[in-house]
Design an enzyme around this catalytic site. Structure first.
Site, PDB file in Angstrom:
ATOM      1  N   GLY A  47       0.676  -1.254  -0.251  1.00 61.08           N
ATOM      2  CA  GLY A  47       0.083  -0.071  -0.164  1.00 61.08           C
ATOM      3  C   GLY A  47       0.828   1.267   0.012  1.00 61.08           C
ATOM      4  O   GLY A  47       2.094   1.062   0.319  1.00 61.08           O
ATOM      5  N   GLN A  52       3.322   9.953   1.637  1.00 57.51           N
ATOM      6  CA  GLN A  52       4.721   9.260   1.372  1.00 57.51           C
ATOM      7  C   GLN A  52       5.464   9.803  -0.033  1.00 57.51           C
ATOM      8  O   GLN A  52       6.582   9.573   0.069  1.00 57.51           O
ATOM      9  CB  GLN A  52       4.265   7.879   1.532  1.00 57.51           C
ATOM     10  N   CYS A 100       7.187  -0.538   6.479  1.00 57.43           N
ATOM     11  CA  CYS A 100       6.744   0.693   5.688  1.00 57.43           C
ATOM     12  C   CYS A 100       7.842   1.155   4.607  1.00 57.43           C
ATOM     13  O   CYS A 100       9.154   1.143   4.914  1.00 57.43           O
ATOM     14  CB  CYS A 100       6.601   1.627   6.857  1.00 57.43           C
ATOM     15  N   LEU A 101       7.491   1.470   3.489  1.00 57.35           N
ATOM     16  CA  LEU A 101       7.943   1.843   2.567  1.00 57.35           C
ATOM     17  C   LEU A 101       8.749   3.373   2.914  1.00 57.35           C
ATOM     18  O   LEU A 101       9.830   3.550   2.423  1.00 57.35           O
ATOM     19  CB  LEU A 101       7.251   2.336   1.257  1.00 57.35           C
ATOM     20  N   HIS A 142      -2.776   0.716   8.695  1.00 49.26           N
ATOM     21  CA  HIS A 142      -1.476   1.278   8.430  1.00 49.26           C
ATOM     22  C   HIS A 142      -1.434   2.472   7.482  1.00 49.26           C
ATOM     23  O   HIS A 142      -1.007   3.452   7.747  1.00 49.26           O
ATOM     24  CB  HIS A 142      -0.473   0.098   8.022  1.00 49.26           C
ATOM     25  N   GLU A 143      -1.798   2.178   6.290  1.00 42.25           N
ATOM     26  CA  GLU A 143      -1.786   3.255   5.518  1.00 42.25           C
ATOM     27  C   GLU A 143      -2.820   4.385   5.625  1.00 42.25           C
ATOM     28  O   GLU A 143      -2.290   5.743   5.521  1.00 42.25           O
ATOM     29  CB  GLU A 143      -2.573   2.714   3.780  1.00 42.25           C
ATOM     30  N   HIS A 146      -0.907   6.963   7.939  1.00 39.07           N
ATOM     31  CA  HIS A 146      -0.300   8.123   7.236  1.00 39.07           C
ATOM     32  C   HIS A 146      -0.995   9.407   7.090  1.00 39.07           C
ATOM     33  O   HIS A 146      -0.281  10.446   7.093  1.00 39.07           O
ATOM     34  CB  HIS A 146       0.350   7.461   5.926  1.00 39.07           C
TER      35      HIS A 146
END
Length: 185
Positions: A47, A52, A100-101, A142-143, A146
């Site tokens: 995701g 981000q 996480c990215l 999680h997404e 952000h």
């Protein structure tokens, strides 16, 4: 379209709450969404949230097919979600490993609601209203964090379960062996 740079933890833009998406169906929004999917795919992510990549809008994307050999519940439908609202369904929470990215190469154990309802719209204003559990629920939570300026380490209760993937192999195996319902994300 294009792959955009992903902001890393420490960049103050990741800590700011995002603004609602108000202009739907525009070429700019379509281009942003395509860039997000391209960026997520290039980074091999599950995701991605618009903040981000430095865009402070309440927009997340997520989804992938079931990896071969993985349980069916691992699949998460490809989703574009604008202005999401999450509602926990029940009191049950689950601990699980997250990455996480924006924190490449790191993992940590985070407690999340086991089952949620998520609502919002797609890029054209069509309603999105789903119930998600387990891994699907974890990805969505999680997404959406952000969008509030929250990174997963901020939700962790035990910092001994946080670190670089390559240095934590034994820790992860020990954690997973204590409870079969927990699995690495």
């Amino acid at each position: 379209m294009s792959v955009r740079p992903i902001l890393k933890m420490g960049d103050p833009r990741l800590l700011r709450p995002s603004k609602p998406v108000t202009r739907l169906g525009t070429p700019e929004l379509e281009a942003l969404i395509q860039d997000m999917f391209d960026t997520m795919a290039a980074a091999d992510g599950a995701g991605l949230a618009a903040p981000q990549i430095g865009v402070p809008l309440r927009l997340v994307i997520f989804g992938f097919d079931t990896p071969s050999g993985a349980p069916e519940e691992i699949a998460v439908p490809r989703t574009i979600l604008l202005n999401p609202v999450l509602t926990p369904l029940g009191e049950e929470q689950e601990e699980g490993w997250e990455g996480c990215l924006s924190l490449p190469g790191m993992r940590g154990v985070v407690s999340r609601w086991a089952k949620i309802r998520y609502e919002g719209t797609d890029q054209y204003g069509n309603p999105v209203n789903r119930v998600a559990s387990h891994f699907h629920s974890r990805v969505v939570q999680h997404e959406c964090d952000h969008l509030q300026g929250i990174l997963y380490p901020m939700r962790m209760h035990d910092m001994s379960l946080f670190g670089y993937i390559d240095a934590m192999k034994e820790t992860a195996e020990a954690f997973e062996s204590t409870d079969d319902s927990r699995r690495a994300d």
